[in-house]
Design a protein around this motif. Structure first.
Motif, PDB file in Angstrom:
ATOM      1  N   LYS A  68       0.797  -1.232   0.000  1.00  0.00           N
ATOM      2  CA  LYS A  68       0.000   0.000   0.000  1.00  0.00           C
ATOM      3  C   LYS A  68       0.832   1.286   0.000  1.00  0.00           C
ATOM      4  O   LYS A  68       0.441   2.260  -0.659  1.00  0.00           O
ATOM      5  CB  LYS A  68      -0.979  -0.009   1.168  1.00  0.00           C
ATOM      6  N   PRO A  69       1.960   1.365   0.704  1.00  0.00           N
ATOM      7  CA  PRO A  69       2.738   2.610   0.622  1.00  0.00           C
ATOM      8  C   PRO A  69       3.166   2.980  -0.794  1.00  0.00           C
ATOM      9  O   PRO A  69       3.183   4.172  -1.140  1.00  0.00           O
ATOM     10  CB  PRO A  69       3.937   2.331   1.537  1.00  0.00           C
ATOM     11  N   LEU A  70       3.483   2.000  -1.627  1.00  0.00           N
ATOM     12  CA  LEU A  70       3.846   2.329  -3.007  1.00  0.00           C
ATOM     13  C   LEU A  70       2.627   2.848  -3.762  1.00  0.00           C
ATOM     14  O   LEU A  70       2.732   3.798  -4.561  1.00  0.00           O
ATOM     15  CB  LEU A  70       4.435   1.110  -3.720  1.00  0.00           C
ATOM     16  N   LEU A  71       1.470   2.269  -3.510  1.00  0.00           N
ATOM     17  CA  LEU A  71       0.229   2.773  -4.098  1.00  0.00           C
ATOM     18  C   LEU A  71      -0.016   4.213  -3.671  1.00  0.00           C
ATOM     19  O   LEU A  71      -0.365   5.077  -4.498  1.00  0.00           O
ATOM     20  CB  LEU A  71      -0.943   1.888  -3.666  1.00  0.00           C
ATOM     21  N   TYR A  72       0.179   4.506  -2.386  1.00  0.00           N
ATOM     22  CA  TYR A  72      -0.088   5.862  -1.893  1.00  0.00           C
ATOM     23  C   TYR A  72       0.968   6.848  -2.372  1.00  0.00           C
ATOM     24  O   TYR A  72       0.668   8.032  -2.550  1.00  0.00           O
ATOM     25  CB  TYR A  72      -0.219   5.846  -0.371  1.00  0.00           C
ATOM     26  N   TYR A  73       2.190   6.373  -2.607  1.00  0.00           N
ATOM     27  CA  TYR A  73       3.170   7.248  -3.249  1.00  0.00           C
ATOM     28  C   TYR A  73       2.658   7.645  -4.648  1.00  0.00           C
ATOM     29  O   TYR A  73       2.721   8.825  -5.029  1.00  0.00           O
ATOM     30  CB  TYR A  73       4.539   6.570  -3.372  1.00  0.00           C
ATOM     31  N   CYS A  74       2.155   6.685  -5.400  1.00  0.00           N
ATOM     32  CA  CYS A  74       1.613   6.990  -6.735  1.00  0.00           C
ATOM     33  C   CYS A  74       0.492   8.009  -6.634  1.00  0.00           C
ATOM     34  O   CYS A  74       0.384   8.921  -7.464  1.00  0.00           O
ATOM     35  CB  CYS A  74       1.087   5.714  -7.397  1.00  0.00           C
ATOM     36  N   ALA A  75      -0.347   7.872  -5.598  1.00  0.00           N
ATOM     37  CA  ALA A  75      -1.453   8.813  -5.411  1.00  0.00           C
ATOM     38  C   ALA A  75      -0.931  10.211  -5.078  1.00  0.00           C
ATOM     39  O   ALA A  75      -1.428  11.218  -5.615  1.00  0.00           O
ATOM     40  CB  ALA A  75      -2.376   8.308  -4.312  1.00  0.00           C
ATOM     41  N   LEU A  76       0.054  10.297  -4.188  1.00  0.00           N
ATOM     42  CA  LEU A  76       0.643  11.597  -3.855  1.00  0.00           C
ATOM     43  C   LEU A  76       1.252  12.253  -5.093  1.00  0.00           C
ATOM     44  O   LEU A  76       1.176  13.475  -5.264  1.00  0.00           O
ATOM     45  CB  LEU A  76       1.705  11.432  -2.768  1.00  0.00           C
ATOM     46  N   GLN A  77       1.821  11.440  -5.945  1.00  0.00           N
ATOM     47  CA  GLN A  77       2.406  11.942  -7.188  1.00  0.00           C
ATOM     48  C   GLN A  77       1.352  12.534  -8.123  1.00  0.00           C
ATOM     49  O   GLN A  77       1.653  13.401  -8.936  1.00  0.00           O
ATOM     50  CB  GLN A  77       3.116  10.784  -7.911  1.00  0.00           C
ATOM     51  N   GLN A  78       0.121  12.039  -7.986  1.00  0.00           N
ATOM     52  CA  GLN A  78      -0.938  12.460  -8.910  1.00  0.00           C
ATOM     53  C   GLN A  78      -1.941  13.405  -8.256  1.00  0.00           C
ATOM     54  O   GLN A  78      -3.080  13.508  -8.707  1.00  0.00           O
ATOM     55  CB  GLN A  78      -1.628  11.221  -9.488  1.00  0.00           C
ATOM     56  N   GLY A  79      -1.512  14.089  -7.196  1.00  0.00           N
ATOM     57  CA  GLY A  79      -2.313  15.170  -6.655  1.00  0.00           C
ATOM     58  C   GLY A  79      -3.057  14.879  -5.369  1.00  0.00           C
ATOM     59  O   GLY A  79      -3.678  15.775  -4.798  1.00  0.00           O
ATOM     60  N   PHE A  80      -3.047  13.632  -4.911  1.00  0.00           N
ATOM     61  CA  PHE A  80      -3.628  13.344  -3.597  1.00  0.00           C
ATOM     62  C   PHE A  80      -2.771  14.005  -2.517  1.00  0.00           C
ATOM     63  O   PHE A  80      -1.602  14.341  -2.742  1.00  0.00           O
ATOM     64  CB  PHE A  80      -3.644  11.839  -3.327  1.00  0.00           C
ATOM     65  N   THR A  81      -3.350  14.178  -1.345  1.00  0.00           N
ATOM     66  CA  THR A  81      -2.595  14.619  -0.167  1.00  0.00           C
ATOM     67  C   THR A  81      -2.858  13.622   0.959  1.00  0.00           C
ATOM     68  O   THR A  81      -3.772  12.788   0.854  1.00  0.00           O
ATOM     69  CB  THR A  81      -3.032  16.017   0.301  1.00  0.00           C
ATOM     70  N   PRO A  82      -2.110  13.689   2.053  1.00  0.00           N
ATOM     71  CA  PRO A  82      -2.415  12.807   3.189  1.00  0.00           C
ATOM     72  C   PRO A  82      -3.817  13.010   3.747  1.00  0.00           C
ATOM     73  O   PRO A  82      -4.332  12.132   4.461  1.00  0.00           O
ATOM     74  CB  PRO A  82      -1.345  13.189   4.222  1.00  0.00           C
ATOM     75  N   ALA A  83      -4.466  14.136   3.427  1.00  0.00           N
ATOM     76  CA  ALA A  83      -5.823  14.410   3.915  1.00  0.00           C
ATOM     77  C   ALA A  83      -6.905  14.014   2.918  1.00  0.00           C
ATOM     78  O   ALA A  83      -8.094  14.158   3.219  1.00  0.00           O
ATOM     79  CB  ALA A  83      -5.959  15.889   4.266  1.00  0.00           C
ATOM     80  N   THR A  84      -6.546  13.521   1.741  1.00  0.00           N
ATOM     81  CA  THR A  84      -7.548  13.122   0.745  1.00  0.00           C
ATOM     82  C   THR A  84      -8.464  12.049   1.318  1.00  0.00           C
ATOM     83  O   THR A  84      -7.989  11.074   1.909  1.00  0.00           O
ATOM     84  CB  THR A  84      -6.865  12.621  -0.535  1.00  0.00           C
ATOM     85  N   GLN A  85      -9.762  12.213   1.133  1.00  0.00           N
ATOM     86  CA  GLN A  85     -10.740  11.333   1.769  1.00  0.00           C
ATOM     87  C   GLN A  85     -11.455  10.428   0.767  1.00  0.00           C
ATOM     88  O   GLN A  85     -11.747  10.827  -0.362  1.00  0.00           O
ATOM     89  CB  GLN A  85     -11.795  12.157   2.517  1.00  0.00           C
ATOM     90  N   PHE A  86     -11.717   9.202   1.204  1.00  0.00           N
ATOM     91  CA  PHE A  86     -12.669   8.299   0.577  1.00  0.00           C
ATOM     92  C   PHE A  86     -13.518   7.708   1.698  1.00  0.00           C
ATOM     93  O   PHE A  86     -13.102   7.696   2.870  1.00  0.00           O
ATOM     94  CB  PHE A  86     -11.974   7.153  -0.164  1.00  0.00           C
ATOM     95  N   THR A  87     -14.678   7.198   1.344  1.00  0.00           N
ATOM     96  CA  THR A  87     -15.543   6.566   2.334  1.00  0.00           C
ATOM     97  C   THR A  87     -15.187   5.087   2.469  1.00  0.00           C
ATOM     98  O   THR A  87     -15.079   4.366   1.464  1.00  0.00           O
ATOM     99  CB  THR A  87     -17.021   6.704   1.947  1.00  0.00           C
ATOM    100  N   SER A  88     -14.991   4.647   3.700  1.00  0.00           N
ATOM    101  CA  SER A  88     -14.735   3.237   3.987  1.00  0.00           C
ATOM    102  C   SER A  88     -16.045   2.572   4.375  1.00  0.00           C
ATOM    103  O   SER A  88     -16.602   2.861   5.441  1.00  0.00           O
ATOM    104  CB  SER A  88     -13.716   3.099   5.126  1.00  0.00           C
ATOM    105  N   GLN A  89     -16.550   1.718   3.484  1.00  0.00           N
ATOM    106  CA  GLN A  89     -17.762   0.951   3.765  1.00  0.00           C
ATOM    107  C   GLN A  89     -17.745  -0.276   2.863  1.00  0.00           C
ATOM    108  O   GLN A  89     -16.990  -0.328   1.882  1.00  0.00           O
ATOM    109  CB  GLN A  89     -19.012   1.791   3.497  1.00  0.00           C
TER     110      GLN A  89
END
Length: 338
Positions: A66-87
């Motif tokens: 998952k950290p490599l996935l989240y690095y890719c997300a940070l690279q594409q404009g996500f931030t540590p505060a980016t939200q999704f709903t967990s359900q």
């Protein structure tokens, strides 16, 4: 190879592995910024089995991906505060098929959560939503950059359904630890006889990950110990924190238990499981975490730890890590400046 560092790894393994049990173990310690492999455990008893599980055993890496996935997300404009709903979610894929991943014990926030919180709790729904939002080739291509050629772009790869050796996985984490610089791991630096150098390693350094996003990720990986992330469950490494600041991520499949973590001086990887791929009972889940904790505590028994410094493009913010909102009583995480 450093005999003192090897001794700390051995001590931690021996403290938590039952030699009467069939559970096996592997461990590796790599030096950031050099790629030097400083210590290695290939199994619990070389006299019983000479098979080196750290180098040759290819197992599911589970949530350590998952950290490599989240690095890719940070690279594409996500931030540590980016939200999704967990359900509980059933995803309808582009080929018409459905994919319904679950969280451990079918527990969900049933609310929005930040990337920090998803990292801390190892939330599977957040990971799959991120993965599908970016496109499955994003993580796949990142793995190919690390020569993980067994990667296949599919929805479940966000949950670590790709097999790697501990040595391969440590290449990724040592790149995090090296602030995005990739150096191929090596066991030998130089071979000499009395008069001449017979072999000298050609160390090649490659900028594989962007430094700022990597530093933000590294700070975010302290969330796995941060009790302020507690919501529907505890942070995944809570109760197993070493005495110093460490970035870490655990991963558990039906057959494997892993912990990968680092600071600027050491990258440590621990795996436990059975050679015959039998299912792990819950009694075995925390052994890799205990070995990891004791390894780092042994390495820093008589000295203080070190941690990264934010670059000029990074700001430190106190936030409520569950939702990522500014909070003066919250926890410290790093963000790119606007």
């Amino acid at each position: 190879y450093d005999p003192d560092i090897q001794a700390q790894l051995n001590n931690a393994v021996n403290s938590h592995i039952d030699f009467e049990d069939e559970l096996e173990v592997a461990g590796i310690i790599t030096q950031p910024f050099t790629g030097n492999i400083m210590a290695l455990v290939g199994g619990k008893d070389y006299t019983i089995s000479q098979y080196n599980r750290a180098i040759y055993s290819s197992r599911q890496v589970a949530s350590t991906i998952k950290p490599l996935l989240y690095y890719c997300a940070l690279q594409q404009g996500f931030t540590p505060a980016t939200q999704f709903t967990s359900q509980a979610t059933t995803f309808r894929l582009s080929d018409g098929k459905e994919y319904a991943p679950t969280n451990y014990n079918d527990l969900y926030a049933n609310d929005q959560m930040s990337m920090i919180n998803a990292t801390a709790l190892s939330d599977n729904i957040y990971a799959v939503k991120t993965h599908l939002f970016l496109g499955v080739n994003s993580l796949h291509n990142a793995l190919l950059d690390f020569q993980i050629k067994q990667s296949e772009p599919n929805p479940s790869e966000a949950l670590g359904t790709v097999n790697m050796s501990l040595l391969e996985l440590s290449r990724i984490y040592n790149t995090f630890a090296s602030e995005g610089l990739y150096i191929k791991p090596a066991f030998i630096s130089r071979i000499t006889n009395k008069d001449t150098t017979l072999y000298e390693r050609d160390t090649q350094v490659k900028r594989l990950l962007q430094r700022d996003e990597t530093l933000i990720l590294n700070q975010m990986l302290t969330a796995t110990f941060d009790i302020q992330n507690q919501s529907y469950t505890f942070p995944s490494m809570y109760g197993h924190e070493p005495s110093i600041t460490i970035a870490a991520k655990s991963g558990t499949s039906d057959w494997d238990s892993l912990v990968m973590g680092f600071n600027p001086e050491y990258t440590v990887g621990i795996w436990t499981g059975f050679d015959d791929n039998r299912e792990l009972n819950k009694q075995y889940y925390t052994i890799s975490k205990e070995i990891f904790k004791d390894t780092f505590n042994g390495l820093y028994k008589d000295r203080t730890g070190v941690w990264y410094r934010p670059s000029d493009r990074i700001i430190e913010k106190l936030v409520d890590p569950i939702h990522g909102n500014d909070d003066p009583t919250g926890s410290l995480y790093w963000f790119l400046k606007d």
